[in-house]
Scaffold this motif. Structure first.
Motif, short mmCIF file in Angstrom:
data_model
loop_
_atom_site.label_atom_id
_atom_site.label_comp_id
_atom_site.label_asym_id
_atom_site.label_seq_id
_atom_site.Cartn_x
_atom_site.Cartn_y
_atom_site.Cartn_z
N PHE A 195 0.83 -1.21 0.00
CA PHE A 195 0.00 0.00 0.00
C PHE A 195 0.87 1.26 0.00
N LEU A 196 1.91 1.27 0.82
CA LEU A 196 2.79 2.44 0.88
C LEU A 196 3.57 2.63 -0.42
N GLU A 216 -11.35 3.32 3.49
CA GLU A 216 -11.94 2.89 2.22
C GLU A 216 -10.87 2.78 1.13
N GLN A 217 -9.98 3.75 1.07
CA GLN A 217 -8.90 3.73 0.06
C GLN A 217 -7.99 2.52 0.29
N PHE A 218 -7.65 2.25 1.52
CA PHE A 218 -6.80 1.11 1.85
C PHE A 218 -7.46 -0.20 1.44
N GLU A 219 -8.73 -0.36 1.79
CA GLU A 219 -9.44 -1.60 1.53
C GLU A 219 -9.73 -1.81 0.04
N LYS A 220 -9.71 -0.76 -0.76
CA LYS A 220 -9.91 -0.88 -2.20
C LYS A 220 -8.60 -1.05 -2.96
N ASP A 237 -5.15 -2.63 -4.52
CA ASP A 237 -4.84 -3.93 -5.11
C ASP A 237 -4.22 -4.87 -4.09
N ALA A 238 -3.42 -4.34 -3.19
CA ALA A 238 -2.72 -5.16 -2.19
C ALA A 238 -3.69 -5.84 -1.23
N PHE A 239 -4.88 -5.30 -1.09
CA PHE A 239 -5.82 -5.77 -0.08
C PHE A 239 -6.85 -6.78 -0.61
N LYS A 240 -6.86 -7.01 -1.90
CA LYS A 240 -7.90 -7.85 -2.51
C LYS A 240 -7.90 -9.30 -2.05
N LYS A 241 -6.80 -9.80 -1.52
CA LYS A 241 -6.68 -11.20 -1.12
C LYS A 241 -7.23 -11.48 0.28
N LYS A 246 -18.23 1.59 17.03
CA LYS A 246 -18.40 2.02 18.42
C LYS A 246 -19.23 3.29 18.49
N GLU A 247 -19.76 3.57 19.67
CA GLU A 247 -20.62 4.73 19.87
C GLU A 247 -19.91 6.05 19.57
N ASP A 248 -18.58 6.09 19.79
CA ASP A 248 -17.85 7.33 19.56
C ASP A 248 -17.50 7.55 18.08
N GLY A 249 -17.95 6.64 17.19
CA GLY A 249 -17.70 6.79 15.76
C GLY A 249 -16.51 5.97 15.25
N ARG A 250 -15.81 5.33 16.13
CA ARG A 250 -14.66 4.50 15.74
C ARG A 250 -15.17 3.26 15.00
N ILE A 251 -14.50 2.95 13.88
CA ILE A 251 -14.80 1.74 13.10
C ILE A 251 -13.57 0.85 13.12
N ILE A 252 -13.78 -0.40 13.50
CA ILE A 252 -12.69 -1.38 13.52
C ILE A 252 -13.11 -2.55 12.65
N ARG A 253 -12.26 -2.88 11.68
CA ARG A 253 -12.55 -4.00 10.78
C ARG A 253 -11.40 -5.01 10.84
N TYR A 254 -11.78 -6.28 10.91
CA TYR A 254 -10.82 -7.38 10.97
C TYR A 254 -10.89 -8.17 9.66
N PHE A 255 -9.73 -8.51 9.13
CA PHE A 255 -9.63 -9.26 7.88
C PHE A 255 -8.62 -10.39 8.06
N GLN A 256 -8.75 -11.40 7.19
CA GLN A 256 -7.86 -12.55 7.29
C GLN A 256 -7.54 -13.09 5.90
#
Length: 165
Positions: A28-29, A77-81, A83-87, A96-106
């Motif tokens: 990604f970097l 959204e940019q990170f998850e879209k 090419d490196a992340f497609k696998k 969370k209530e404070d607006g934090r979004i946490i997503r787990y991938f494997q």
């Protein structure tokens, strides 16, 4: 004898020439040089990972890497879209209530009976974004929090971890 030495030399040189597998963060970097200049990235060596796990019954992962960026809106959204992340496959999302979004991938690789897992945790909170990458054959979603706690505790205690911007 000469042919054997040439063959051994070719084998050794080809083994050295193979680059290490890049993580989703590395890729990604590389694809986003502007973002890379603003990022804080933490890589922990094998030796330090072993130190993180000295008091644990868990085996350390093969690799740990994290990426943090501040004042970058909607980077998740940019990170998850990328090419490196497609696998990677989604495991869970927490809002969370404070607006934090946490997503787990494997991502699970099975090469000749050896299973390697890669787990990626993405967090977006307002304009701050972070990614944690773990790779190893003993990772599971059940032990993920323990792995992260061990590493986070070690980093907090040892501020001499190699970071770069």
């Amino acid at each position: 004898m000469k042919k054997t030495l040439i063959f051994i030399t070719i084998l050794l040189s080809s083994a050295v020439a193979v680059p290490a597998q890049k993580s989703v963060i590395d890729l990604f970097l590389e694809q986003n040089q502007g973002i890379a200049q603003q990022a804080t990235c933490v890589n922990i060596s094998d030796e330090m990972l072993n130190m993180c796990y000295e008091t644990s019954s868990l085996l350390p992962p093969e690799r740990y890497q994290s990426l943090s960026l501040c004042n970058v809106p909607a980077l998740m959204e940019q990170f998850e879209k990328s090419d490196a992340f497609k696998k990677y496959n989604p495991l869970m999302e927490i809002k969370k209530e404070d607006g934090r979004i946490i997503r787990y991938f494997q991502r699970i690789q099975d090469k000749k009976g050896v299973i390697k897992r890669e787990i990626v945790v993405c967090t977006q909170y307002r304009n701050d974004f972070s990614v944690i990458y773990l790779k190893g054959d003993n990772l599971s979603t059940g032990t993920l929090n323990t792995h992260l706690e061990l590493i986070r505790s070690f980093i907090d205690k040892n501020k001499n971890i190699n970071t770069y911007h």
